[in-house]
Design an enzyme around this catalytic site. Structure first.
Site, PDB file in Angstrom:
ATOM      1  N   GLU A 143       0.800  -1.224   0.000  1.00 18.61           N
ATOM      2  CA  GLU A 143       0.000   0.000   0.000  1.00 18.61           C
ATOM      3  C   GLU A 143       0.836   1.280   0.000  1.00 18.61           C
ATOM      4  O   GLU A 143       0.548   2.223   0.720  1.00 18.61           O
ATOM      5  CB  GLU A 143      -0.942   0.007   1.212  1.00 18.61           C
TER       6      GLU A 143
HETATM    7  C1  TNX Z   1      -4.494  -4.202   4.340  1.00 19.86           C
HETATM    8  S1  TNX Z   1      -2.825  -6.528   4.059  1.00 19.86           S
HETATM    9  C2  TNX Z   1      -3.264  -3.943   4.914  1.00 19.86           C
HETATM   10  C3  TNX Z   1      -3.193  -3.509   6.302  1.00 19.86           C
HETATM   11  C4  TNX Z   1      -4.553  -3.399   6.936  1.00 19.86           C
HETATM   12  C5  TNX Z   1      -5.402  -4.542   6.479  1.00 19.86           C
HETATM   13  C6  TNX Z   1      -6.728  -4.620   7.139  1.00 19.86           C
HETATM   14  C7  TNX Z   1      -1.770  -5.474   3.948  1.00 19.86           C
HETATM   15  C8  TNX Z   1      -0.511  -5.913   3.451  1.00 19.86           C
HETATM   16  N1  TNX Z   1      -2.083  -4.222   4.288  1.00 19.86           N
HETATM   17  O1  TNX Z   1      -2.512  -2.290   6.385  1.00 19.86           O
HETATM   18  O2  TNX Z   1      -4.390  -3.438   8.316  1.00 19.86           O
HETATM   19  O3  TNX Z   1      -5.589  -4.448   5.095  1.00 19.86           O
HETATM   20  O4  TNX Z   1      -7.390  -5.786   6.802  1.00 19.86           O
END
Ligand code: TNX
Length: 535
Positions: free
Chosen positions: A341
């Protein structure tokens, strides 16, 4: 508090069925020996690779000894652990000895048993003894978990219970399908104490999970002391989602977690998430920001808004220091660098960043793990990517991960709409999120890691991992409610041969775990999909 349970299932019927399946020779021995209170051999989670039931059950009594190999400290430690599980509920002394007698519970290390590998074991139960043989200590430990699950659930109680303590006769020979059977815990969004983490470790060990991935840093908190950048923990760790006090592990506390995990044969995989998910660090040190201005601490739940400054030299000095210190606290092979992200980092910057950071991890002797966005850059040789997509992930993104896998990048599968323990079970689940959909128990179990990702060679699959993000998870009871009963299913996908995969059989074995969770004082979700015993 431990509740007592009536014997509500029909184990005799179950064991006869199993004996029939195991063949006529065993059947001959069954009528005289099938013990009404013994769990049918192999009716445990994760399902063992091979079970041959038959012969007399073994009974643990006041005279039972736990015999370990002469001179093996590891075997003795596993023996002491087993005694620690059995003594409170049986009330027996169960001395751990290294005398050569052939009866009792025996833990044997035999390096010639190469077929059992680093984690496999063979458990043989007869009227006289239960013997667990393994080529390595982890195998003995996993064999002990099998033995535990063969005993009545009340063996888990911390006060004296009535027996008999029977282990069904026969042989279990068991090795894992995958070497990576992970659970992830987000200690950044909400901080969890050392004791809370240890409690989860104990629960994971019961299902032969062997990796604990700790998400140590995120926008809302930095949870590990770093001597060269002390404000990361003291300031960056001073809050959490919702604005509570947060917290961090001192190095001594962190080592305690790592040691405890390793006593349960779990390897800790520390994650320092970057270049995004770094607001706690950026708030602690102004010089890490491109504009030289520290943002305030963050207690919300947005993602993707923060980024380390890819162009500044100090960014890599910072990462070098942090990775050096974290690697020094890590006996395991892996260091997770996040990489998910990074919405505020251009792809070009992201690639530059990963080209610079991965060699730092290698320099300190660790293997890179990253969320699967790492495959959009150039994964280092030997790197492992953790796939967290879902059915709706674009074909292009899946193809990018599959192409990396073809090129030698290992894959750990954590599909969000299957393995994310923070996803709600249904619309009424009081905890968790739902961006990947609702994930009921069957959905989390009913898929095959071996052919899950189109185009990824099965040889690239290192295993599976169940992440538990903690945006609204605060207590051990919360952790348990979300992890149980889904976590054992993911653990089974990681351990058991694909040939044992069968929801209708699995749900019965899973249901039987509930009495164990009750005896352990654990919380769990009573999914309507699972035929729980009556309470
Ligand atoms: C996605 S999964 C994220 C996290 C959040 C999560 C909540 C991932 C690699 N990143 O930052 O906590 O979704 O489900």
């Amino acid at each position: 508090m431990v509740r007592k349970h009536p014997r509500s299932r029909a184990p005799l019927f179950g064991s006869l069925l199993l004996v029939v399946a195991a063949g006529a020779a065993a059947l001959g021995a069954a009528p005289a020996t099938a013990a009404p209170a013994a769990t049918p051999l192999g009716q445990i989670v994760p399902a063992p690779a091979k079970v041959v039931a038959g012969g007399s059950a073994y009974e643990i009594t006041a005279r039972t000894r736990i015999r370990v190999d002469d001179g093996s400290r590891d075997a003795r430690r596993v023996g002491d652990y087993l005694a620690g599980v059995l003594r409170p509920s049986t009330g027996y002394r169960l001395p751990v000895t290294d005398d050569a007698a052939r009866d009792g519970i025996r833990l044997e290390l035999d390096t010639k048993e190469k077929g059992l590998g680093g984690e496999g074991y063979r458990l043989t139960s007869t009227g006289r003894s239960v013997t667990i043989v393994a080529a390595a200590p982890a195998g003995l430990f996993h064999g002990v978990q099998t033995l535990r699950q063969q005993l009545p659930a009340k063996v888990e109680a911390d006060s004296r219970q009535s027996g008999p303590w029977l282990v069904a006769g026969g042989t279990v020979e068991d090795t894992p399908r995958y070497g990576w059977r992970g659970a992830h815990l987000d200690v950044a969004r909400h901080f969890f104490t050392v004791d809370q983490v240890k409690r989860y470790i104990d629960e994971l060990a019961l299902y032969k999970v062997n990796k604990l991935h700790l998400h140590l840093t995120d926008d809302q908190g930095w949870r590990l002391a770093v001597d060269s950048w002390p404000k990361l923990a003291t300031y960056g760790g001073s809050t959490q989602v919702g604005g509570g006090a947060g917290g961090y592990y001192t190095k001594a506390q962190y080592k305690d977690i790592v040691r405890y995990a390793s006593s349960r044969y779990l390897e800790v995989v520390p994650e320092i998430d970057m270049p995004s998910h770094t607001n706690a660090a950026l708030a602690s040190y102004a010089e890490l920001n491109c504009d030289g201005v520290a943002p305030p601490l963050y207690t919300g739940t947005d993602v993707g808004f923060s980024t380390l400054c890819v162009d500044k030299d100090i960014t890599y000095k910072f990462i070098d220091d942090v990775v050096r210190e974290v690697a020094a606290l890590t006996p395991g092979k892996y260091l997770h660098i996040g990489g998910d992200e990074a919405h505020s980092t251009s792809q070009e910057d992201y690639n530059t960043f990963m080209d610079k950071v991965q060699p730092i991890v290698a320099k300190y002797g660790k293997t890179v793990v990253g969320w699967h966005q790492l495959t959009g850059a150039a994964p280092a040789k030997g790197a492992v990517a953790q796939y967290w997509g879902l059915d709706g992930t674009s074909a292009a993104e899946k193809a990018q991960v599959a192409a990396a896998a073809k090129n030698g990048t290992g894959l750990v599968l954590s599909p969000a709409d299957r393995t994310y323990l923070d996803m709600k079970y249904n619309k009424d689940t009081p905890l968790g999120l739902s961006w990947a959909g609702y994930v009921e128990v069957r959905r989390s179990y009913d898929w095959d890691p071996g052919n899950y990702l189109p185009g990824a060679p099965s040889s690239a699959i290192r295993g599976v991992e169940a992440p538990l993000w903690s945006e609204n998870i605060r207590t051990s009871s919360d952790i348990e409610y979300m992890a149980f009963p889904r976590l054992p299913g993911v653990a089974e996908l990681g351990w058991s041969p694909a040939s044992t995969h069968d929801w209708d059989m699995y749900k019965v074995r899973l249901a039987a775990q509930a009495e164990r969770w009750d005896a352990l004082g654990m919380n769990y979700y009573r999914s309507p999909q699972v035929p729980w015993p009556a309470t």
